[in-house]
Design a protein around this motif. Structure first.
Motif, PDB file in Angstrom:
ATOM      1  N   ILE A 112      -5.752   5.815   5.926  1.00  0.00           N
ATOM      2  CA  ILE A 112      -5.794   4.623   5.077  1.00  0.00           C
ATOM      3  C   ILE A 112      -7.196   4.426   4.505  1.00  0.00           C
ATOM      4  O   ILE A 112      -7.357   4.086   3.335  1.00  0.00           O
ATOM      5  N   SER A 113      -8.195   4.672   5.317  1.00  0.00           N
ATOM      6  CA  SER A 113      -9.573   4.564   4.854  1.00  0.00           C
ATOM      7  C   SER A 113      -9.838   5.546   3.705  1.00  0.00           C
ATOM      8  O   SER A 113     -10.493   5.200   2.718  1.00  0.00           O
ATOM      9  N   ARG A 114      -9.314   6.748   3.802  1.00  0.00           N
ATOM     10  CA  ARG A 114      -9.470   7.731   2.715  1.00  0.00           C
ATOM     11  C   ARG A 114      -8.748   7.254   1.455  1.00  0.00           C
ATOM     12  O   ARG A 114      -9.244   7.443   0.341  1.00  0.00           O
ATOM     13  N   THR A 132      -6.013  -9.297  12.177  1.00  0.00           N
ATOM     14  CA  THR A 132      -5.695  -8.193  13.068  1.00  0.00           C
ATOM     15  C   THR A 132      -5.192  -7.035  12.226  1.00  0.00           C
ATOM     16  O   THR A 132      -4.430  -7.211  11.282  1.00  0.00           O
ATOM     17  N   TYR A 133      -5.619  -5.836  12.555  1.00  0.00           N
ATOM     18  CA  TYR A 133      -5.276  -4.642  11.802  1.00  0.00           C
ATOM     19  C   TYR A 133      -3.777  -4.389  11.866  1.00  0.00           C
ATOM     20  O   TYR A 133      -3.180  -4.396  12.934  1.00  0.00           O
ATOM     21  N   SER A 134      -3.167  -4.162  10.731  1.00  0.00           N
ATOM     22  CA  SER A 134      -1.751  -3.834  10.653  1.00  0.00           C
ATOM     23  C   SER A 134      -1.603  -2.653   9.700  1.00  0.00           C
ATOM     24  O   SER A 134      -1.883  -2.777   8.504  1.00  0.00           O
ATOM     25  N   GLU A 135      -1.162  -1.526  10.224  1.00  0.00           N
ATOM     26  CA  GLU A 135      -1.022  -0.320   9.408  1.00  0.00           C
ATOM     27  C   GLU A 135      -0.039  -0.546   8.267  1.00  0.00           C
ATOM     28  O   GLU A 135      -0.275  -0.128   7.130  1.00  0.00           O
ATOM     29  N   LYS A 136       1.043  -1.252   8.547  1.00  0.00           N
ATOM     30  CA  LYS A 136       2.065  -1.514   7.532  1.00  0.00           C
ATOM     31  C   LYS A 136       1.481  -2.330   6.374  1.00  0.00           C
ATOM     32  O   LYS A 136       1.689  -2.009   5.209  1.00  0.00           O
ATOM     33  N   ASP A 137       0.746  -3.391   6.701  1.00  0.00           N
ATOM     34  CA  ASP A 137       0.144  -4.231   5.666  1.00  0.00           C
ATOM     35  C   ASP A 137      -0.861  -3.439   4.829  1.00  0.00           C
ATOM     36  O   ASP A 137      -0.921  -3.577   3.606  1.00  0.00           O
ATOM     37  N   GLU A 138      -1.668  -2.636   5.491  1.00  0.00           N
ATOM     38  CA  GLU A 138      -2.668  -1.836   4.777  1.00  0.00           C
ATOM     39  C   GLU A 138      -2.002  -0.851   3.826  1.00  0.00           C
ATOM     40  O   GLU A 138      -2.433  -0.679   2.694  1.00  0.00           O
ATOM     41  N   LEU A 139      -0.942  -0.192   4.281  1.00  0.00           N
ATOM     42  CA  LEU A 139      -0.236   0.765   3.429  1.00  0.00           C
ATOM     43  C   LEU A 139       0.412   0.065   2.236  1.00  0.00           C
ATOM     44  O   LEU A 139       0.432   0.616   1.128  1.00  0.00           O
ATOM     45  N   GLU A 140       0.920  -1.143   2.432  1.00  0.00           N
ATOM     46  CA  GLU A 140       1.487  -1.907   1.319  1.00  0.00           C
ATOM     47  C   GLU A 140       0.411  -2.250   0.290  1.00  0.00           C
ATOM     48  O   GLU A 140       0.637  -2.159  -0.917  1.00  0.00           O
TER      49      GLU A 140
END
Length: 138
Positions: free
Chosen positions: A7-9, A67-75
């Motif tokens: 996600i950072s990339r 709080t970190y959420s992979e799903k939210d970040e990907l959206e």
């Protein structure tokens, strides 16, 4: 951890391709998002907890980290990619009826011209145009 680096990339790729806004040179999207990413991913092994707003040396309040959420970040990443690729303007193109209304067919052309010229105007010309827009002689 691997998902975070992926996600950072994606964020780095988006920010490198995002166009600069000449009308808001003091507040660029890239700068704001890099700051957020640095705060979010600065310590990759530590779980991010919500914190109360803090004052920085500049006097601005910092919003608390979520709080970190992979799903939210990907959206969020997907939404920004869709803007970069102009998915919506390709999927829903604007007709000439919308872009050239009968009441003022060149309105949007003038608006684009104004937006292109605005960042390069001298200070005195901006002040004159501001004053001119406030005073109507009709």
């Amino acid at each position: 951890m691997a998902a975070r680096s992926l996600i950072s990339r994606h964020w780095q790729k988006i920010l490198s391709k995002w166009p600069l806004d000449p009308n808001r040179s003091e507040v660029q999207f890239q700068k704001v998002m890099r700051r957020r990413i640095d705060r979010q991913y600065g310590q990759p092994d530590i779980k991010v907890k919500p914190s109360p707003p803090t004052k920085e040396s500049s006097g601005k309040l910092e919003p608390p980290l979520k709080t970190y959420s992979e799903k939210d970040e990907l959206e969020q990443v997907n939404a920004l990619y869709s803007f970069l690729e102009n998915r919506y303007s390709k999927k829903y193109p604007l007709s000439d009826k919308i872009m050239k209304p009968q009441s003022d067919p060149i309105h949007f052309e003038r608006l684009l011209k104004e937006l292109d010229e605005a960042p390069n105007r001298p200070w005195w010309q901006m002040q004159w145009l501001r004053l001119k827009s406030k005073v109507r002689l009709k």
